[in-house]
Design a protein around this motif. Structure first.
Motif, PDB file in Angstrom:
ATOM      1  N   PHE A 148      -4.405  65.017   1.532  1.00 33.04           N
ATOM      2  CA  PHE A 148      -3.493  65.574   0.530  1.00 33.04           C
ATOM      3  C   PHE A 148      -4.234  65.877  -0.773  1.00 33.04           C
ATOM      4  O   PHE A 148      -4.003  66.902  -1.412  1.00 33.04           O
ATOM      5  CB  PHE A 148      -2.348  64.598   0.248  1.00 33.04           C
ATOM      6  CG  PHE A 148      -1.355  64.501   1.375  1.00 33.04           C
ATOM      7  CD1 PHE A 148      -1.363  65.408   2.415  1.00 33.04           C
ATOM      8  CD2 PHE A 148      -0.424  63.480   1.395  1.00 33.04           C
ATOM      9  CE1 PHE A 148      -0.458  65.320   3.455  1.00 33.04           C
ATOM     10  CE2 PHE A 148       0.493  63.375   2.421  1.00 33.04           C
ATOM     11  CZ  PHE A 148       0.475  64.290   3.463  1.00 33.04           C
ATOM     12  N   ALA A 149      -5.124  64.953  -1.169  1.00 36.81           N
ATOM     13  CA  ALA A 149      -5.839  65.124  -2.435  1.00 36.81           C
ATOM     14  C   ALA A 149      -6.800  66.302  -2.399  1.00 36.81           C
ATOM     15  O   ALA A 149      -7.032  66.962  -3.420  1.00 36.81           O
ATOM     16  CB  ALA A 149      -6.599  63.842  -2.774  1.00 36.81           C
ATOM     17  N   ALA A 150      -7.359  66.584  -1.222  1.00 38.10           N
ATOM     18  CA  ALA A 150      -8.366  67.642  -1.121  1.00 38.10           C
ATOM     19  C   ALA A 150      -7.811  68.984  -0.658  1.00 38.10           C
ATOM     20  O   ALA A 150      -8.508  69.990  -0.702  1.00 38.10           O
ATOM     21  CB  ALA A 150      -9.471  67.198  -0.151  1.00 38.10           C
ATOM     22  N   GLY A 151      -6.563  69.008  -0.217  1.00 40.55           N
ATOM     23  CA  GLY A 151      -6.017  70.225   0.379  1.00 40.55           C
ATOM     24  C   GLY A 151      -5.462  71.201  -0.639  1.00 40.55           C
ATOM     25  O   GLY A 151      -5.006  70.815  -1.720  1.00 40.55           O
ATOM     26  N   GLU A 154      -1.538  75.701   0.974  1.00 42.33           N
ATOM     27  CA  GLU A 154      -1.247  76.004   2.381  1.00 42.33           C
ATOM     28  C   GLU A 154      -1.459  74.783   3.262  1.00 42.33           C
ATOM     29  O   GLU A 154      -0.644  74.467   4.136  1.00 42.33           O
ATOM     30  CB  GLU A 154      -2.133  77.160   2.844  1.00 42.33           C
ATOM     31  CG  GLU A 154      -1.854  77.604   4.274  1.00 42.33           C
ATOM     32  CD  GLU A 154      -2.732  78.760   4.699  1.00 42.33           C
ATOM     33  OE1 GLU A 154      -2.789  79.029   5.910  1.00 42.33           O
ATOM     34  OE2 GLU A 154      -3.370  79.382   3.830  1.00 42.33           O
ATOM     35  N   LYS A 155      -2.563  74.079   3.029  1.00 46.93           N
ATOM     36  CA  LYS A 155      -2.835  72.881   3.822  1.00 46.93           C
ATOM     37  C   LYS A 155      -1.818  71.782   3.526  1.00 46.93           C
ATOM     38  O   LYS A 155      -1.378  71.058   4.431  1.00 46.93           O
ATOM     39  CB  LYS A 155      -4.251  72.376   3.544  1.00 46.93           C
ATOM     40  CG  LYS A 155      -5.348  73.225   4.175  1.00 46.93           C
ATOM     41  CD  LYS A 155      -6.712  72.584   3.962  1.00 46.93           C
ATOM     42  CE  LYS A 155      -7.809  73.394   4.649  1.00 46.93           C
ATOM     43  NZ  LYS A 155      -9.145  72.791   4.441  1.00 46.93           N
ATOM     44  N   LEU A 156      -1.453  71.654   2.250  1.00 52.80           N
ATOM     45  CA  LEU A 156      -0.475  70.625   1.889  1.00 52.80           C
ATOM     46  C   LEU A 156       0.858  70.875   2.584  1.00 52.80           C
ATOM     47  O   LEU A 156       1.528  69.925   3.018  1.00 52.80           O
ATOM     48  CB  LEU A 156      -0.281  70.594   0.369  1.00 52.80           C
ATOM     49  CG  LEU A 156      -1.405  69.942  -0.436  1.00 52.80           C
ATOM     50  CD1 LEU A 156      -1.132  70.081  -1.925  1.00 52.80           C
ATOM     51  CD2 LEU A 156      -1.549  68.470  -0.067  1.00 52.80           C
ATOM     52  N   GLU A 157       1.252  72.134   2.693  1.00 53.67           N
ATOM     53  CA  GLU A 157       2.501  72.454   3.383  1.00 53.67           C
ATOM     54  C   GLU A 157       2.407  72.087   4.856  1.00 53.67           C
ATOM     55  O   GLU A 157       3.361  71.572   5.448  1.00 53.67           O
ATOM     56  CB  GLU A 157       2.820  73.939   3.214  1.00 53.67           C
ATOM     57  CG  GLU A 157       3.260  74.302   1.801  1.00 53.67           C
ATOM     58  CD  GLU A 157       3.415  75.792   1.613  1.00 53.67           C
ATOM     59  OE1 GLU A 157       2.919  76.560   2.477  1.00 53.67           O
ATOM     60  OE2 GLU A 157       4.022  76.210   0.605  1.00 53.67           O
ATOM     61  N   ARG A 158       1.240  72.340   5.453  1.00 52.27           N
ATOM     62  CA  ARG A 158       1.046  71.975   6.861  1.00 52.27           C
ATOM     63  C   ARG A 158       1.057  70.460   7.030  1.00 52.27           C
ATOM     64  O   ARG A 158       1.680  69.931   7.962  1.00 52.27           O
ATOM     65  CB  ARG A 158      -0.258  72.569   7.368  1.00 52.27           C
ATOM     66  CG  ARG A 158      -0.467  72.376   8.870  1.00 52.27           C
ATOM     67  CD  ARG A 158      -1.539  73.285   9.435  1.00 52.27           C
ATOM     68  NE  ARG A 158      -2.854  73.017   8.867  1.00 52.27           N
ATOM     69  CZ  ARG A 158      -3.497  73.822   8.028  1.00 52.27           C
ATOM     70  NH1 ARG A 158      -2.938  74.952   7.649  1.00 52.27           N
ATOM     71  NH2 ARG A 158      -4.700  73.501   7.567  1.00 52.27           N
ATOM     72  N   TYR A 159       0.383  69.752   6.120  1.00 54.43           N
ATOM     73  CA  TYR A 159       0.385  68.289   6.187  1.00 54.43           C
ATOM     74  C   TYR A 159       1.793  67.737   5.969  1.00 54.43           C
ATOM     75  O   TYR A 159       2.187  66.740   6.599  1.00 54.43           O
ATOM     76  CB  TYR A 159      -0.559  67.706   5.139  1.00 54.43           C
ATOM     77  CG  TYR A 159      -2.008  68.072   5.324  1.00 54.43           C
ATOM     78  CD1 TYR A 159      -2.532  68.335   6.586  1.00 54.43           C
ATOM     79  CD2 TYR A 159      -2.877  68.147   4.235  1.00 54.43           C
ATOM     80  CE1 TYR A 159      -3.870  68.674   6.751  1.00 54.43           C
ATOM     81  CE2 TYR A 159      -4.215  68.483   4.395  1.00 54.43           C
ATOM     82  CZ  TYR A 159      -4.699  68.751   5.652  1.00 54.43           C
ATOM     83  OH  TYR A 159      -6.019  69.076   5.812  1.00 54.43           O
ATOM     84  N   MET A 160       2.531  68.374   5.078  1.00 56.15           N
ATOM     85  CA  MET A 160       3.900  67.936   4.830  1.00 56.15           C
ATOM     86  C   MET A 160       4.755  68.065   6.079  1.00 56.15           C
ATOM     87  O   MET A 160       5.564  67.178   6.396  1.00 56.15           O
ATOM     88  CB  MET A 160       4.521  68.748   3.686  1.00 56.15           C
ATOM     89  CG  MET A 160       5.959  68.377   3.376  1.00 56.15           C
ATOM     90  SD  MET A 160       6.137  66.676   2.781  1.00 56.15           S
ATOM     91  CE  MET A 160       5.422  66.838   1.140  1.00 56.15           C
ATOM     92  N   ALA A 161       4.569  69.157   6.816  1.00 54.79           N
ATOM     93  CA  ALA A 161       5.318  69.344   8.062  1.00 54.79           C
ATOM     94  C   ALA A 161       4.966  68.245   9.064  1.00 54.79           C
ATOM     95  O   ALA A 161       5.844  67.714   9.762  1.00 54.79           O
ATOM     96  CB  ALA A 161       5.019  70.721   8.647  1.00 54.79           C
ATOM     97  N   ILE A 162       3.684  67.892   9.130  1.00 53.04           N
ATOM     98  CA  ILE A 162       3.260  66.824  10.041  1.00 53.04           C
ATOM     99  C   ILE A 162       3.878  65.489   9.620  1.00 53.04           C
ATOM    100  O   ILE A 162       4.350  64.705  10.460  1.00 53.04           O
ATOM    101  CB  ILE A 162       1.719  66.726  10.063  1.00 53.04           C
ATOM    102  CG1 ILE A 162       1.121  67.992  10.679  1.00 53.04           C
ATOM    103  CG2 ILE A 162       1.265  65.494  10.847  1.00 53.04           C
ATOM    104  CD1 ILE A 162      -0.386  68.071  10.571  1.00 53.04           C
ATOM    105  N   MET A 236       9.746  78.400   2.506  1.00 55.05           N
ATOM    106  CA  MET A 236       8.836  78.376   1.362  1.00 55.05           C
ATOM    107  C   MET A 236       7.464  78.918   1.731  1.00 55.05           C
ATOM    108  O   MET A 236       6.779  79.511   0.906  1.00 55.05           O
ATOM    109  CB  MET A 236       8.723  76.941   0.826  1.00 55.05           C
ATOM    110  CG  MET A 236       9.988  76.427   0.171  1.00 55.05           C
ATOM    111  SD  MET A 236       9.847  74.702  -0.363  1.00 55.05           S
ATOM    112  CE  MET A 236       8.598  74.853  -1.645  1.00 55.05           C
ATOM    113  N   ARG A 237       7.041  78.701   2.970  1.00 51.41           N
ATOM    114  CA  ARG A 237       5.777  79.264   3.416  1.00 51.41           C
ATOM    115  C   ARG A 237       5.837  80.791   3.436  1.00 51.41           C
ATOM    116  O   ARG A 237       4.866  81.464   3.068  1.00 51.41           O
ATOM    117  CB  ARG A 237       5.441  78.763   4.825  1.00 51.41           C
ATOM    118  CG  ARG A 237       4.896  77.353   4.874  1.00 51.41           C
ATOM    119  CD  ARG A 237       4.688  76.960   6.320  1.00 51.41           C
ATOM    120  NE  ARG A 237       4.131  75.623   6.463  1.00 51.41           N
ATOM    121  CZ  ARG A 237       3.998  75.006   7.631  1.00 51.41           C
ATOM    122  NH1 ARG A 237       4.395  75.605   8.735  1.00 51.41           N
ATOM    123  NH2 ARG A 237       3.483  73.796   7.680  1.00 51.41           N
TER     124      ARG A 237
END
Length: 322
Positions: A148-151, A154-162, A236-237
């Motif tokens: 999360f800190a490095a993303g 776009e990556k944060l949204e993907r991590y959030m979905a996971i 939102m994406r």
């Protein structure tokens, strides 16, 4: 993962949880504690192999070593692909703990000697299972925190979905695993404490089932909220400030309010209903249920929807000003 497939996975998880709860009740020597699964069963399987003969003993030793070395193998794979971080060394600790836990599950008679006489099975097996799961969850949490800190966004949204998907897995376990297991344990305790009066227990059984529904309902509602959050994330994406995103946020906001209302009212209704039928019940569970995890999740989701709606309003005002 497609939503339809994910729903199927959650339905399968719910079914497995219910089946394991019944197995735990009927096969107490095999399923002593939910948190000890599957380490207790692996230990029993390895013990059976070891006692089957020389060849079985060799197979058991090989399997024991392979299972214990799995976290170290993952650590080595990560070391080949990228620089290791502090949390990655938890995998080495996990491997060492796995060896110890599986050995004690193989030889449950040693558990009180290692953990103390208070840790008799199934308490000792639950403690051992909890040790392993605490390391696994801690590693995953620290890994997620670094990602999360490095993303980027776009990556944060993907991590959030996971993460939302993982929450649904947890909520299904709470509803159909932990709460269902508590209901079966309460039914067994009621039957054991009223031997000879089974014909008087019908109403009490009904209320224990109702108690389960009241306890599990917040988690079931959370599952619905998670799917609404995933739909909002999809919108939102596509376009963060679109009308569709705002509409999805509005639907989720209303759903959160309904979920909190139902959670509170169901507990009130159950307590009142118990009071009305008190003379027919052999056991009563008057309590103020506060599903903290569920309420915190719904409030966080509600805060997210308000943020989305206010951000859209602020953008519209800025666009109009320009």
């Amino acid at each position: 993962m497609k939503r339809s497939l994910f729903r199927g996975v959650l339905a399968a998880e719910a079914l497995v949880c219910v089946l394991l709860c019944f197995l735990k009740t009927s096969l107490t020597g095999v399923f002593s504690a939910a948190i000890a699964f599957p380490f207790e069963q692996i230990g029993q399987g390895l013990r059976a192999l070891s006692l089957s003969g020389g060849f079985g003993n060799v197979i058991a030793i090989v399997l024991y070593a392979l299972i214990g070395l799995l976290p170290v193998a993952l650590l080595l794979l990560r070391a080949k692909k990228q620089k290791l971080h502090l949390e990655d060394w938890l995998l080495a600790l996990l491997s060492a703990v796995l060896f110890g836990v599986l050995y004690l599950m193989l030889n449950p008679g040693f558990i009180p000697k290692v953990l103390g006489m208070a840790a008799q099975p199934p308490i000792g097996q639950a403690i051992l299972g909890g040790m392993v799961y605490s390391l696994i969850v801690g590693y995953l949490f620290l890994r997620a925190l670094r990602l999360f800190a490095a993303g980027n966004t776009e990556k944060l949204e993907r991590y959030m979905a996971i993460m939302l998907g993982a929450l649904n897995v947890l909520f299904v376990f709470m509803a159909f695993g932990a709460c269902f297991s508590d209901m079966l344990a309460s039914i067994a305790a009621l039957r054991a404490g009223n031997s000879g009066n089974e014909n008087l227990l019908g109403a009490s059984y009904v209320f224990l089932v109702l108690q389960y529904l009241v306890n599990a309902l917040p988690y079931m509602l959370d599952i619905v909220v998670v799917f609404a959050a995933l739909r909002l994330l999809d919108e939102m994406r596509n376009e963060r400030y679109s009308a569709a995103a705002v509409a999805a946020a509005g639907r989720m906001s209303r759903l959160c309010a309904v979920a909190l209302t139902i959670t509170i009212l169901s507990n009130i209704a159950f307590n009142l209903l118990q009071l009305l039928f008190a003379s027919s019940l052999m056991v009563m569970n008057h309590s103020v249920q506060i599903p903290v995890l569920s309420i915190l999740f719904v409030l966080a989701a509600l805060l997210l929807t308000r943020f989305v709606m206010e951000s859209k309003q602020l953008k519209d005002e800025n666009d109009a000003f320009i």
